[in-house]
Design an enzyme around this catalytic site. Structure first.
Site, PDB file in Angstrom:
ATOM      1  CD  GLU A 128      -9.326  13.329  -3.954  1.00 53.08           C
ATOM      2  OE1 GLU A 128      -8.507  12.709  -3.258  1.00 53.08           O
ATOM      3  OE2 GLU A 128      -9.242  14.563  -4.164  1.00 53.08           O
ATOM      4  CD  GLU A 174      -5.591  12.493  -6.633  1.00 53.02           C
ATOM      5  OE1 GLU A 174      -6.101  12.283  -5.511  1.00 53.02           O
ATOM      6  OE2 GLU A 174      -4.442  12.926  -6.780  1.00 53.02           O
ATOM      7  NE  ARG A 216      -4.106   1.924   1.164  1.00 48.25           N
ATOM      8  CZ  ARG A 216      -4.366   3.122   0.653  1.00 48.25           C
ATOM      9  NH1 ARG A 216      -3.701   3.545  -0.398  1.00 48.25           N
ATOM     10  NH2 ARG A 216      -5.302   3.890   1.165  1.00 48.25           N
ATOM     11  N   GLY A 260       0.098  -7.570   9.455  1.00 52.30           N
ATOM     12  CA  GLY A 260       0.004  -8.973   9.080  1.00 52.30           C
ATOM     13  C   GLY A 260      -0.238  -9.172   7.596  1.00 52.30           C
TER      14      GLY A 260
END
Length: 204
Positions: free
Chosen positions: A158, A156, A50, A129
């Protein structure tokens, strides 16, 4: 607290790309030292790459209110109430950027608010994790007297609603589950715990 192990106590055997689109997925093979001695077996994990991000809780100390945003989130499409979540300002750290630069940029893009003082809060791993995402949180002091109603970048996709909420409204939302994303919860609770030690004065 000093930790028993560090980065030198992990051996990354391999990592291979599995997918690359808006985000990336990679497979890691690694082993690590164990508390009771020796090394672990080789562990295989698919990791969501990410990247690093920044969150900014916008606060107007003169009016004692918070600037929050609301937008539709794909990860919350199964939310039983609504995928439109109440959030703080947030954005990804792009190559060559520092977290504080992202904080100023995203505040302007997502709320049209100019931060006149930025206070470092804390950093945390979102879900180590399964993802590499790391968040740097800031408190941004703003003047909320002339807020726009909507904001966001068209390129984007948005579509952001800008809201000014009193301290009482924020506490009510916190109590009744109206704030349901981790970044906003962590930021607001940090503010409440540390407010008395903060220097909230600054040039507007």
């Amino acid at each position: 607290m000093k930790k028993q192990f560090g980065t030198d106590d992990v051996e990354i055997i391999s990592h291979e790309p599995l997918y690359e689109g808006f985000f990336k997925m990679e497979k890691y093979r690694y082993r690590h030292k164990q508390y009771q001695g020796g090394w672990s077996p080789v562990v295989e994990r698919e990791i969501f790459e990410r990247g690093n991000a920044v969150g900014v809780l916008l606060y107007d100390p003169r009016l004692d209110r918070f600037v929050m945003i609301e937008q539709c989130r794909p990860g919350a499409l199964k939310d039983k109430h609504s995928p439109w979540l109440l959030e703080i300002i947030a954005g990804m750290v792009e190559e060559g950027e520092y977290p504080h630069e992202v904080a100023y940029r995203e505040a302007l893009e997502e709320s049209h608010c100019k931060v006149y003082k930025l206070i470092e809060m804390l950093g945390y791993w979102v879900s180590p994790g399964g993802t590499t995402e790391y968040i740097d949180l800031f408190l941004g002091l703003v003047d909320s007297s002339n807020l726009v109603e909507y904001a966001g970048l068209d390129d984007e996709h948005e579509d952001i609603k800008v809201l000014a909420l009193s301290r009482h409204e924020m506490l009510q939302l916190l109590a009744n589950g109206g704030i349901s994303n981790a970044m906003a919860l962590i930021a607001f609770q940090w503010f409440l715990l540390n407010e008395q030690q903060l220097d909230l004065a600054g040039k507007q």
